[in-house]
Design a protein around this motif. Sequence first.
Motif, PDB file in Angstrom:
ATOM      1  N   VAL A 231     -30.546  12.729 -28.683  1.00  0.00           N
ATOM      2  CA  VAL A 231     -30.242  12.683 -30.114  1.00  0.00           C
ATOM      3  C   VAL A 231     -31.475  12.179 -30.857  1.00  0.00           C
ATOM      4  O   VAL A 231     -32.055  11.149 -30.511  1.00  0.00           O
ATOM      5  N   LEU A 232     -31.868  12.926 -31.892  1.00  0.00           N
ATOM      6  CA  LEU A 232     -33.089  12.596 -32.619  1.00  0.00           C
ATOM      7  C   LEU A 232     -32.803  11.669 -33.792  1.00  0.00           C
ATOM      8  O   LEU A 232     -31.787  11.809 -34.481  1.00  0.00           O
ATOM      9  N   SER A 233     -33.720  10.753 -34.030  1.00  0.00           N
ATOM     10  CA  SER A 233     -33.628   9.889 -35.206  1.00  0.00           C
ATOM     11  C   SER A 233     -34.096  10.676 -36.427  1.00  0.00           C
ATOM     12  O   SER A 233     -34.670  11.766 -36.305  1.00  0.00           O
ATOM     13  N   GLN A 234     -33.872  10.125 -37.594  1.00  0.00           N
ATOM     14  CA  GLN A 234     -34.309  10.798 -38.825  1.00  0.00           C
ATOM     15  C   GLN A 234     -35.826  10.922 -38.855  1.00  0.00           C
ATOM     16  O   GLN A 234     -36.363  11.920 -39.330  1.00  0.00           O
ATOM     17  N   LYS A 235     -36.506   9.929 -38.314  1.00  0.00           N
ATOM     18  CA  LYS A 235     -37.975   9.972 -38.268  1.00  0.00           C
ATOM     19  C   LYS A 235     -38.444  11.157 -37.411  1.00  0.00           C
ATOM     20  O   LYS A 235     -39.375  11.876 -37.787  1.00  0.00           O
TER      21      LYS A 235
ATOM     22  N   VAL B  11     -34.318  31.065 -19.235  1.00  0.00           N
ATOM     23  CA  VAL B  11     -34.222  29.881 -20.097  1.00  0.00           C
ATOM     24  C   VAL B  11     -33.062  30.033 -21.072  1.00  0.00           C
ATOM     25  O   VAL B  11     -32.297  29.093 -21.307  1.00  0.00           O
ATOM     26  N   LYS B  12     -32.933  31.242 -21.635  1.00  0.00           N
ATOM     27  CA  LYS B  12     -31.805  31.492 -22.544  1.00  0.00           C
ATOM     28  C   LYS B  12     -30.473  31.358 -21.812  1.00  0.00           C
ATOM     29  O   LYS B  12     -29.530  30.765 -22.322  1.00  0.00           O
ATOM     30  N   ALA B  13     -30.394  31.915 -20.608  1.00  0.00           N
ATOM     31  CA  ALA B  13     -29.152  31.875 -19.839  1.00  0.00           C
ATOM     32  C   ALA B  13     -28.824  30.451 -19.391  1.00  0.00           C
ATOM     33  O   ALA B  13     -27.652  30.070 -19.350  1.00  0.00           O
ATOM     34  N   ALA B  14     -29.841  29.668 -19.074  1.00  0.00           N
ATOM     35  CA  ALA B  14     -29.613  28.301 -18.616  1.00  0.00           C
ATOM     36  C   ALA B  14     -29.267  27.364 -19.766  1.00  0.00           C
ATOM     37  O   ALA B  14     -28.849  26.237 -19.538  1.00  0.00           O
ATOM     38  N   ASN B  15     -29.462  27.849 -20.991  1.00  0.00           N
ATOM     39  CA  ASN B  15     -29.203  27.037 -22.186  1.00  0.00           C
ATOM     40  C   ASN B  15     -29.914  25.689 -22.066  1.00  0.00           C
ATOM     41  O   ASN B  15     -29.308  24.622 -22.193  1.00  0.00           O
ATOM     42  N   LEU B  16     -31.213  25.760 -21.810  1.00  0.00           N
ATOM     43  CA  LEU B  16     -32.051  24.584 -21.619  1.00  0.00           C
ATOM     44  C   LEU B  16     -32.001  23.694 -22.847  1.00  0.00           C
ATOM     45  O   LEU B  16     -32.176  24.163 -23.971  1.00  0.00           O
ATOM     46  N   LYS B  17     -31.758  22.416 -22.659  1.00  0.00           N
ATOM     47  CA  LYS B  17     -31.643  21.456 -23.757  1.00  0.00           C
ATOM     48  C   LYS B  17     -32.865  20.556 -23.803  1.00  0.00           C
ATOM     49  O   LYS B  17     -33.549  20.342 -22.808  1.00  0.00           O
TER      50      LYS B  17
ATOM     51  N   LYS C 227     -45.830  18.286 -25.630  1.00  0.00           N
ATOM     52  CA  LYS C 227     -44.505  18.687 -25.170  1.00  0.00           C
ATOM     53  C   LYS C 227     -43.417  18.110 -26.080  1.00  0.00           C
ATOM     54  O   LYS C 227     -42.494  18.816 -26.476  1.00  0.00           O
ATOM     55  N   LYS C 228     -43.550  16.856 -26.454  1.00  0.00           N
ATOM     56  CA  LYS C 228     -42.558  16.220 -27.339  1.00  0.00           C
ATOM     57  C   LYS C 228     -42.549  16.904 -28.698  1.00  0.00           C
ATOM     58  O   LYS C 228     -41.483  17.173 -29.263  1.00  0.00           O
ATOM     59  N   GLU C 229     -43.716  17.205 -29.235  1.00  0.00           N
ATOM     60  CA  GLU C 229     -43.784  17.849 -30.548  1.00  0.00           C
ATOM     61  C   GLU C 229     -43.162  19.247 -30.515  1.00  0.00           C
ATOM     62  O   GLU C 229     -42.515  19.657 -31.483  1.00  0.00           O
ATOM     63  N   ARG C 230     -43.350  19.975 -29.422  1.00  0.00           N
ATOM     64  CA  ARG C 230     -42.727  21.301 -29.325  1.00  0.00           C
ATOM     65  C   ARG C 230     -41.211  21.186 -29.285  1.00  0.00           C
ATOM     66  O   ARG C 230     -40.504  22.001 -29.874  1.00  0.00           O
ATOM     67  N   TRP C 231     -40.684  20.155 -28.618  1.00  0.00           N
ATOM     68  CA  TRP C 231     -39.226  19.951 -28.623  1.00  0.00           C
ATOM     69  C   TRP C 231     -38.736  19.558 -30.012  1.00  0.00           C
ATOM     70  O   TRP C 231     -37.650  19.965 -30.429  1.00  0.00           O
ATOM     71  N   LEU C 232     -39.534  18.785 -30.752  1.00  0.00           N
ATOM     72  CA  LEU C 232     -39.144  18.422 -32.123  1.00  0.00           C
ATOM     73  C   LEU C 232     -39.090  19.661 -33.018  1.00  0.00           C
ATOM     74  O   LEU C 232     -38.170  19.824 -33.827  1.00  0.00           O
ATOM     75  N   VAL C 233     -40.069  20.542 -32.875  1.00  0.00           N
ATOM     76  CA  VAL C 233     -40.074  21.784 -33.660  1.00  0.00           C
ATOM     77  C   VAL C 233     -38.883  22.658 -33.258  1.00  0.00           C
ATOM     78  O   VAL C 233     -38.227  23.260 -34.122  1.00  0.00           O
TER      79      VAL C 233
END
Length: 182
Positions: free
Chosen positions: A93-97, A82-88, A166-172
């Motif tokens: 792009v996240l909003s301020q909310k 995962v580190k090598a693949a530089n998973l995004k 899953k979405k919340e983990r990406w936000l964190v």
Amino acid sequence: MKSIYKITLLVGITILVSSCKDDSKPNYQYMPNMYEPVSYNTYSQADVFKGGKEGQLPVEGSINRGFEVYDYPNTPEALNAVKAANLKSPLGVLSQKDKDKGKELFEIYCAICHGVAGDGQGKLVTQGKFLGVPNYKDRVINEGSIFHVETYGLNLMGSHANQLSKKERWLVAAHVMELKGK
């Protein structure tokens, strides 16, 4: 004369009603399964299941409703991949909310150990309950590796997959990368 008949009838009904009650024998029940249902304990053997097995298993290859598949297993090699693949993040792009929500979730679930600034000096660390919580600035991490660790846990840190979607983990993960950049 009528009163003697009434008294006799009343005494007869009283005797009849009181004679039906017998504490040593249970009364008859109409449709007893409605009053005493046949219950099955979790993981217990029952005649209902094929061959007296302990419950039915889901069909092989099926997944729970609402479950989102994550392609990487819980292994150190997968973390390195995962580190090598530089998973995004798939959120883009996240909003301020969304950024505020990521910060809020980080403060609820992560700051107790990692600190509000991500310096590894959370309340549990300063009290001496846990030692060796890393500072994000000292680590080689990316969004994907943070998400992977949140999903499966690493070392003393447990998985947060049950608490965070899953979405919340990406936000964190996005908030952690923001802290790392500061």
